[in-house]
Design an enzyme around this catalytic site. Structure first.
Site, mmCIF file in Angstrom:
data_model
loop_
_atom_site.group_PDB
_atom_site.id
_atom_site.type_symbol
_atom_site.label_atom_id
_atom_site.label_comp_id
_atom_site.label_asym_id
_atom_site.label_seq_id
_atom_site.Cartn_x
_atom_site.Cartn_y
_atom_site.Cartn_z
ATOM 1 N N HIS A 82 0.841 -1.192 0.000
ATOM 2 C CA HIS A 82 0.000 0.000 0.000
ATOM 3 C C HIS A 82 0.878 1.244 0.000
ATOM 4 O O HIS A 82 1.842 1.336 0.728
ATOM 5 C CB HIS A 82 -0.898 0.014 1.243
ATOM 6 C CG HIS A 82 -1.776 1.226 1.303
ATOM 7 N ND1 HIS A 82 -2.944 1.307 0.583
ATOM 8 C CD2 HIS A 82 -1.641 2.398 1.953
ATOM 9 C CE1 HIS A 82 -3.499 2.494 0.804
ATOM 10 N NE2 HIS A 82 -2.731 3.169 1.627
ATOM 11 N N ASP A 161 -14.533 4.014 8.156
ATOM 12 C CA ASP A 161 -13.532 4.871 7.510
ATOM 13 C C ASP A 161 -14.171 5.766 6.454
ATOM 14 O O ASP A 161 -13.805 6.933 6.323
ATOM 15 C CB ASP A 161 -12.413 4.042 6.879
ATOM 16 C CG ASP A 161 -11.360 4.945 6.229
ATOM 17 O OD1 ASP A 161 -10.721 5.712 6.965
ATOM 18 O OD2 ASP A 161 -11.235 4.916 4.992
ATOM 19 N N ARG A 168 -13.432 14.087 7.930
ATOM 20 C CA ARG A 168 -12.074 14.636 8.103
ATOM 21 C C ARG A 168 -11.726 15.595 6.968
ATOM 22 O O ARG A 168 -11.091 16.635 7.182
ATOM 23 C CB ARG A 168 -11.046 13.497 8.147
ATOM 24 C CG ARG A 168 -11.048 12.744 9.468
ATOM 25 C CD ARG A 168 -10.266 11.450 9.342
ATOM 26 N NE ARG A 168 -8.873 11.680 8.989
ATOM 27 C CZ ARG A 168 -8.091 10.796 8.389
ATOM 28 N NH1 ARG A 168 -8.562 9.601 8.061
ATOM 29 N NH2 ARG A 168 -6.835 11.073 8.125
ATOM 30 N N SER A 183 -6.878 4.666 9.621
ATOM 31 C CA SER A 183 -7.647 4.633 8.377
ATOM 32 C C SER A 183 -7.029 3.626 7.401
ATOM 33 O O SER A 183 -7.714 2.766 6.842
ATOM 34 C CB SER A 183 -7.680 6.043 7.775
ATOM 35 O OG SER A 183 -8.057 6.028 6.418
ATOM 36 N N LYS A 187 -8.295 -0.704 6.752
ATOM 37 C CA LYS A 187 -8.684 -1.195 5.427
ATOM 38 C C LYS A 187 -7.786 -2.348 4.981
ATOM 39 O O LYS A 187 -8.243 -3.335 4.402
ATOM 40 C CB LYS A 187 -8.635 -0.047 4.407
ATOM 41 C CG LYS A 187 -9.814 0.915 4.569
ATOM 42 C CD LYS A 187 -9.730 2.103 3.627
ATOM 43 C CE LYS A 187 -8.687 3.097 4.081
ATOM 44 N NZ LYS A 187 -8.670 4.355 3.353
HETATM 45 N N1 URA Z 1 -5.113 7.325 2.921
HETATM 46 C C1 URA Z 1 -6.092 6.755 3.645
HETATM 47 O O1 URA Z 1 -6.622 5.717 3.280
HETATM 48 N N2 URA Z 1 -6.482 7.343 4.785
HETATM 49 C C2 URA Z 1 -5.935 8.486 5.228
HETATM 50 O O2 URA Z 1 -6.338 8.952 6.279
HETATM 51 C C3 URA Z 1 -4.925 9.079 4.468
HETATM 52 C C4 URA Z 1 -4.520 8.471 3.322
#
Ligand code: URA
Ligand code: CA
Length: 444
Positions: A82, A161, A168, A183, A187
């Protein structure tokens, strides 16, 4: 405890209990906790931070707010990578097939581009027919057959999220290390991976502009993974200029195809970051014993063409026209009405770039979305013609714009001239790779 008292506690610098964190996440998802209270809480978190225990518990509560993919019936260690978001970052399309060619099981769920950053799903969809909306069962079949598949996150993955991120975005609470860490990790963990290599970007095009913050974010994500039984490592890499030379969907697919076809030099930053990501995936995936061996394995899969073959097979299995996964044929996907060179006003050294502006310029040409649901033109974008430190003689271009819709062309040209600083001096050069963070490093 009433939620207002929990906000007070956090705003005073206190530590929330596991139960309080669960109450917060489930209450917000169910709608019991209204946006204004959650906004105040997230601002308190942004200001006061969270302990590692709080961040771990927040991650787990978020992960458990929706479906958690079960990949345990797939063979081997399920690997994922990621990136925290970059410009010209097409690493997934090269690394995932390379690692699969080395025997890895790469079951990857990716995101879409938003704002100035590109998204792997949009890049994949630039290949005609390719589907990224595939059922979990079919996804697993493809991974079992070919070792690699890349799909979109299923609708019910981490609803907490989705709701928190939307809030946010409009309450200036995106740039909070514990909120970003939870966050991302919620995921990744919900998508079923056992072992994850993260690429945390630092610099003008990244969420974390300061390198120390990037290391802290990286360590926090590694710690969350370790605490919950996953193997996680993180690279901290530079995003003070685009990673690859291509910014745009089909343009980035072409660059990945070129890399897999052995047409990109080993000294190229994109090549180096891809190899380093692959090296750590092979090590935590227990497919290589050390970095030298892992690097040699990956390079061999470029030389013998098996990495490219894996990508081709992945596209075919995901319904796409795999004939485009070819360095010649792919030229058809990047055909545009006009190509325009952007020449700086005077010659000189490239002394700095603003990667975010470059990403925004590509977006204005139609390569990205200004808002969710906007259409993308897969062929358009920007090919960079320089890197930081290069000397541009009179008449030499910063980049070439690949244009179909010239609506914002003048603004884009001006933005590119602003994004690339030309000076008498070359300016400071930053390393491409700042470091590697593991459970044994200490950037806490
Ligand atoms: N990418 C994400 O998935 N979440 C964040 O808070 C920032 C970048
Ligand atoms: Ca990316």
């Amino acid at each position: 405890m009433r939620f207002v008292d929990m906000i007070e506690k956090k705003a005073d610098g206190g530590e929330l209990s596991g139960n309080e964190i669960l109450t917060m996440v489930s209450g917000f998802v169910s709608g019991e906790i209204p946006d204004y209270q959650m906004s105040a809480m997230m601002m308190a978190i942004r200001e006061k931070g969270m302990t590692p225990r709080e961040t771990g518990q927040l991650t787990l509560a978020m992960m458990n707010s929706g479906d958690v993919a079960d990949l345990s019936d797939l063979p081997g260690i399920k690997l994922d990578k990621h990136s925290t978001g970059g410009v010209g970052d097409t690493t997934t399309l090269a690394v995932a097939p390379l690692v699969a060619a080395c025997g890895g099981t790469v079951a990857k769920m990716s995101g879409r581009g938003l704002g100035h950053t590109g998204g792997t799903l949009d890049k994949l969809e630039s290949i005609p027919g390719t589907s990224v909306e595939i059922s979990l069962d079919r996804f697993k079949e493809i991974v079992r057959e070919n070792g690699v598949a890349v799909i979109g996150q299923t609708a019910d993955l981490v609803p907490a999220d989705k709701k928190m991120y939307a809030l946010r975005d409009v309450t200036a609470t995106v740039r909070s290390i514990p909120l970003i860490a939870s966050s991302i990790m919620s995921k990744k963990m919900a998508s079923g991976a056992d072992a994850i290599v993260l690429d945390v970007k630092t610099g003008s095009g990244a969420f974390m502009r300061e390198t120390e913050d990037a290391f802290r974010l990286a360590q926090m994500m590694v710690d969350i993974g370790t605490l919950t039984g996953r193997k996680v490592r993180a690279l901290v890499t530079d995003m003070d200029q685009p990673l690859g030379m291509a910014i745009g969907n089909a343009l980035e697919v072409r660059e990945a195809v070129q890399l897999l076809a052995g047409q990109i030099p080993e000294t190229d930053p994109l090549f180096r970051v891809c190899i380093l990501l692959g090296v750590h995936m092979l090590i935590i995936g227990e497919l290589a014993e050390n970095e030298e061996q892992a690097e040699e394995m990956l390079k061999e899969k470029i030389r013998d063409g098996s990495g490219l073959k894996k990508l081709k097979e992945m596209i075919r299995l995901q319904g796409g026209d795999d004939s485009y996964i070819d360095p010649v044929k792919i030229e058809e996907l990047v055909a545009v009405k006009q190509k325009i060179a952007v020449i700086p006003d005077h010659p000189g050294y490239v002394a700095g770039m603003n990667a975010e502006m470059i990403g925004t310029a590509a977006q204005m040409l139609g390569a990205g979305r200004a808002k969710k649901g906007d259409a993308i033109d897969p062929a358009v974008g920007i090919m960079m013609k320089c890197r930081n430190g290069d000397y541009l003689a009179k008449g030499k271009a910063i980049c070439t714009l690949h244009v179909n819709d010239d609506r914002y062309l003048n603004e884009v040209i001006e933005l590119m001239k602003k994004a690339v600083t030309i000076s008498d001096q070359p300016g400071e050069t930053r390393p491409m790779i700042h470091g590697v963070v593991t459970e044994n490093t200490n950037y806490r």
